[in-house]
Design a protein around this motif. Structure first.
Motif, PDB file in Angstrom:
ATOM      1  N   ALA A 135      -3.188  16.830  -3.969  1.00  0.00           N
ATOM      2  CA  ALA A 135      -4.217  15.815  -3.766  1.00  0.00           C
ATOM      3  C   ALA A 135      -3.696  14.706  -2.869  1.00  0.00           C
ATOM      4  O   ALA A 135      -2.493  14.451  -2.811  1.00  0.00           O
ATOM      5  N   ARG A 136      -4.618  14.061  -2.162  1.00  0.00           N
ATOM      6  CA  ARG A 136      -4.308  12.848  -1.421  1.00  0.00           C
ATOM      7  C   ARG A 136      -4.369  11.694  -2.417  1.00  0.00           C
ATOM      8  O   ARG A 136      -5.129  11.744  -3.379  1.00  0.00           O
ATOM      9  N   TYR A 137      -3.602  10.647  -2.144  1.00  0.00           N
ATOM     10  CA  TYR A 137      -3.674   9.466  -2.999  1.00  0.00           C
ATOM     11  C   TYR A 137      -3.517   8.210  -2.166  1.00  0.00           C
ATOM     12  O   TYR A 137      -2.953   8.228  -1.076  1.00  0.00           O
ATOM     13  N   SER A 138      -4.033   7.120  -2.697  1.00  0.00           N
ATOM     14  CA  SER A 138      -3.761   5.798  -2.133  1.00  0.00           C
ATOM     15  C   SER A 138      -3.755   4.785  -3.272  1.00  0.00           C
ATOM     16  O   SER A 138      -4.539   4.886  -4.218  1.00  0.00           O
ATOM     17  N   TYR A 139      -2.813   3.880  -3.178  1.00  0.00           N
ATOM     18  CA  TYR A 139      -2.708   2.762  -4.113  1.00  0.00           C
ATOM     19  C   TYR A 139      -2.585   1.488  -3.296  1.00  0.00           C
ATOM     20  O   TYR A 139      -1.898   1.473  -2.268  1.00  0.00           O
ATOM     21  N   VAL A 140      -3.221   0.429  -3.767  1.00  0.00           N
ATOM     22  CA  VAL A 140      -2.994  -0.906  -3.230  1.00  0.00           C
ATOM     23  C   VAL A 140      -2.553  -1.764  -4.405  1.00  0.00           C
ATOM     24  O   VAL A 140      -3.184  -1.760  -5.470  1.00  0.00           O
ATOM     25  N   TYR A 141      -1.431  -2.452  -4.211  1.00  0.00           N
ATOM     26  CA  TYR A 141      -0.874  -3.325  -5.244  1.00  0.00           C
ATOM     27  C   TYR A 141      -0.949  -4.770  -4.760  1.00  0.00           C
ATOM     28  O   TYR A 141      -0.795  -5.035  -3.570  1.00  0.00           O
ATOM     29  N   VAL A 142      -1.160  -5.686  -5.700  1.00  0.00           N
ATOM     30  CA  VAL A 142      -1.108  -7.115  -5.381  1.00  0.00           C
ATOM     31  C   VAL A 142      -0.142  -7.789  -6.348  1.00  0.00           C
ATOM     32  O   VAL A 142      -0.010  -7.384  -7.505  1.00  0.00           O
ATOM     33  N   PHE A 143       0.566  -8.790  -5.830  1.00  0.00           N
ATOM     34  CA  PHE A 143       1.466  -9.578  -6.666  1.00  0.00           C
ATOM     35  C   PHE A 143       0.668 -10.778  -7.158  1.00  0.00           C
ATOM     36  O   PHE A 143       0.273 -11.646  -6.375  1.00  0.00           O
ATOM     37  N   GLU A 144       0.391 -10.783  -8.456  1.00  0.00           N
ATOM     38  CA  GLU A 144      -0.506 -11.780  -9.034  1.00  0.00           C
ATOM     39  C   GLU A 144       0.051 -12.261 -10.364  1.00  0.00           C
ATOM     40  O   GLU A 144       0.434 -11.447 -11.208  1.00  0.00           O
ATOM     41  N   ASP A 145       0.106 -13.559 -10.532  1.00  0.00           N
ATOM     42  CA  ASP A 145       0.601 -14.154 -11.789  1.00  0.00           C
ATOM     43  C   ASP A 145       1.995 -13.649 -12.150  1.00  0.00           C
ATOM     44  O   ASP A 145       2.293 -13.389 -13.315  1.00  0.00           O
ATOM     45  N   GLY A 146       2.846 -13.447 -11.138  1.00  0.00           N
ATOM     46  CA  GLY A 146       4.227 -13.046 -11.369  1.00  0.00           C
ATOM     47  C   GLY A 146       4.449 -11.567 -11.622  1.00  0.00           C
ATOM     48  O   GLY A 146       5.567 -11.153 -11.931  1.00  0.00           O
ATOM     49  N   ASP A 147       3.394 -10.730 -11.479  1.00  0.00           N
ATOM     50  CA  ASP A 147       3.508  -9.287 -11.727  1.00  0.00           C
ATOM     51  C   ASP A 147       2.826  -8.497 -10.612  1.00  0.00           C
ATOM     52  O   ASP A 147       1.841  -8.949 -10.030  1.00  0.00           O
ATOM     53  N   TRP A 148       3.342  -7.295 -10.353  1.00  0.00           N
ATOM     54  CA  TRP A 148       2.670  -6.370  -9.448  1.00  0.00           C
ATOM     55  C   TRP A 148       1.590  -5.645 -10.242  1.00  0.00           C
ATOM     56  O   TRP A 148       1.840  -5.135 -11.320  1.00  0.00           O
ATOM     57  N   LYS A 149       0.380  -5.609  -9.689  1.00  0.00           N
ATOM     58  CA  LYS A 149      -0.755  -4.982 -10.358  1.00  0.00           C
ATOM     59  C   LYS A 149      -1.452  -4.033  -9.392  1.00  0.00           C
ATOM     60  O   LYS A 149      -1.512  -4.288  -8.189  1.00  0.00           O
ATOM     61  N   ILE A 150      -1.989  -2.955  -9.918  1.00  0.00           N
ATOM     62  CA  ILE A 150      -2.767  -2.022  -9.102  1.00  0.00           C
ATOM     63  C   ILE A 150      -4.149  -2.630  -8.906  1.00  0.00           C
ATOM     64  O   ILE A 150      -4.859  -2.894  -9.876  1.00  0.00           O
ATOM     65  N   GLN A 187       0.853  -1.186   0.000  1.00  0.00           N
ATOM     66  CA  GLN A 187       0.000   0.000   0.000  1.00  0.00           C
ATOM     67  C   GLN A 187       0.887   1.234   0.000  1.00  0.00           C
ATOM     68  O   GLN A 187       1.879   1.290   0.724  1.00  0.00           O
ATOM     69  N   ASP A 188       0.531   2.212  -0.790  1.00  0.00           N
ATOM     70  CA  ASP A 188       1.225   3.497  -0.822  1.00  0.00           C
ATOM     71  C   ASP A 188       0.164   4.577  -0.694  1.00  0.00           C
ATOM     72  O   ASP A 188      -0.779   4.617  -1.480  1.00  0.00           O
TER      73      ASP A 188
END
Length: 82
Positions: free
Chosen positions: A40-55, A22-23
């Motif tokens: 602006a405020r921001y938030s990102y959640v990333y998941v490691f799926e199928d060998g890649d980081w995805k938003i 999370q960023d």
């Protein structure tokens, strides 16, 4: 994009978990076409799926000060009676 925004992260906090990260923080965009600046405020959640980081999630919202103006110092705020 029409206004040619360029962004820079002013502050951020990154939390890393197992196969996720999370960023969240504050960024500022400068519009290349006009020179206007927007925070602006921001938030990102990333998941490691199928060998890649995805938003998996992203949110941004303009800082309320852009509409309300800067906060008043404590001594200038109106008294609130109970």
């Amino acid at each position: 994009l029409l206004k040619k925004p360029q962004g820079v992260i002013l502050e951020g906090d990154i939390i890393i978990g197992h196969n996720w990260a999370q960023d969240a923080g504050i960024y500022e965009f400068t519009m290349g076409a006009t020179g206007d600046k927007v925070k602006a405020r921001y938030s990102y959640v990333y998941v490691f799926e199928d060998g890649d980081w995805k938003i998996s999630h992203h949110h941004s919202s303009v800082m309320p000060e852009a509409f309300l103006g800067p906060a008043k110092p404590a001594e200038e705020k109106e008294a609130v009676s109970a």
